[in-house]
Design a protein around this motif. Structure first.
Motif, short mmCIF file in Angstrom:
data_model
loop_
_atom_site.label_atom_id
_atom_site.label_comp_id
_atom_site.label_asym_id
_atom_site.label_seq_id
_atom_site.Cartn_x
_atom_site.Cartn_y
_atom_site.Cartn_z
N GLU A 108 -11.17 1.97 0.42
CA GLU A 108 -10.32 1.30 2.24
C GLU A 108 -8.99 1.44 1.42
OE1 GLU A 108 -9.65 -1.98 5.12
OE2 GLU A 108 -11.62 -2.08 4.25
N LEU A 109 -8.60 1.21 0.76
CA LEU A 109 -7.09 0.95 0.52
C LEU A 109 -6.92 2.28 -0.15
CD1 LEU A 109 -6.79 -2.84 0.32
CD2 LEU A 109 -5.25 -2.18 1.74
N ARG A 111 -8.30 4.98 -0.17
CA ARG A 111 -8.27 5.77 1.17
C ARG A 111 -7.01 6.33 1.82
NH1 ARG A 111 -14.40 4.15 1.02
NH2 ARG A 111 -13.36 2.97 2.89
N SER A 112 -6.44 5.22 3.08
CA SER A 112 -5.24 4.88 3.23
C SER A 112 -3.88 5.74 2.71
CB SER A 112 -5.25 3.11 3.85
OG SER A 112 -4.39 2.30 3.10
#
Length: 289
Positions: A108-109, A111-112
């Protein structure tokens, strides 16, 4: 020959010992899974209704072992992690659903865009489950470090299962300054599920008691000796702006946040696992003044 239905009914009865298991296994689901494994198929729909004698014998033996609460991975030689089918068994830590959430947080991090450019490292990789999941799901190069010979052999086996993964395996002490020294100051992500269990939190689930002690216990009174050394090593590996993501016991959340801050990490916080308890340390490195 026995039919699938007959064998599943027999297996579910024998596997009543799993009722209420912490891992969520039910006797019927476990019986179906073991029969699928014994038949070597992805689904019972694609298997003969009458089970050949050789497959039946393998199934009955597997059910008997599982009824004695041997871990499924020790019975079948396989374990599952985020869609991967991995080699598992005696001598290596059995992967847990909680650790899948650690991978989810990291991805998630990533992808951000929060992670800077750099290498990715998995310390105390065990079966290489985390490293393989990250590499196969993101395409990123991952270096995985493991000291134990038995666990390292499983990691090699699992890499052979997924030859397209961009994974470098290194045998060595994940906390030692000489291990992967070439990545000092070049790593944007350190992810780790190290030995962390405090002695007073010894597993009560029978299956978990089959895990190697070396993979479980973190050392020191509260189990944070190895995690502390991992935090220290991670600071040397990471580039400025790099991130450490570590699984730990809920009882260690505050202590490990403090240790991370003392070692120069910032934006230190804890994320929760699937059960809603504090399980993952997230910490960012900024350049020392």
């Amino acid at each position: 020959m026995s039919s699938q239905a007959e064998l599943i009914a027999w297996g579910a009865s024998r596997l009543s010992t799993l009722e209420g298991d912490e891992g969520g296994a039910t006797p019927l689901a476990e019986a179906r899974h073991l029969l699928t494994w014994a038949l070597g198929v992805d689904s019972l729909l694609f298997a003969p209704r009458e089970v050949p004698p050789t497959n039946e014998a393998a199934y009955r033996a597997a059910v008997t072992q599982r009824a004695l609460r041997h871990p499924r991975s020790h019975v079948t030689g396989e374990m599952y992690f985020r869609g991967l089918v991995l080699s598992g068994g005696e001598g290596v830590f059995t992967v847990r659903p909680e650790t899948e959430m650690l991978v989810e947080h990291v991805e998630e991090l990533a992808r951000s865009g929060a992670l800077p450019d750099g290498e990715w490292v998995d310390l105390c990789t065990g079966s290489a489950a985390i490293a393989l999941a990250l590499s196969t799901e993101t395409g990123h190069q991952v270096t995985a470090v493991e000291i134990d010979s038995d666990a390292f052999a499983y990691a090699e086996r699992n890499l052979a299962r997924y030859p397209k993964a961009r994974l470098r395996l290194v045998k060595g002490d994940a906390t030692a300054p000489d291990t992967i020294r070439d990545l000092n100051g070049k790593t944007s992500l350190v992810v780790t599920n190290p030995p962390y269990v405090p002695a007073q939190e010894a597993p009560t689930q029978i299956e978990a008691q089959h895990d190697p002690e070396r993979a479980l216990y973190g050392g020191g009174g509260d189990g944070t000796e190895i995690p502390r050394r991992i935090i220290e090593r991670s600071h040397d590996l990471l580039v400025s702006g790099g991130m450490l993501a570590m699984e730990h016991s809920p009882s260690q959340a505050q202590t490990l946040r403090q240790i991370a801050v003392m070692n120069g990490f910032t934006q230190v916080h804890t994320r929760k696992d699937l059960s809603g308890v504090e399980r993952f340390l997230i910490a960012w490195k900024t350049q020392r003044k």
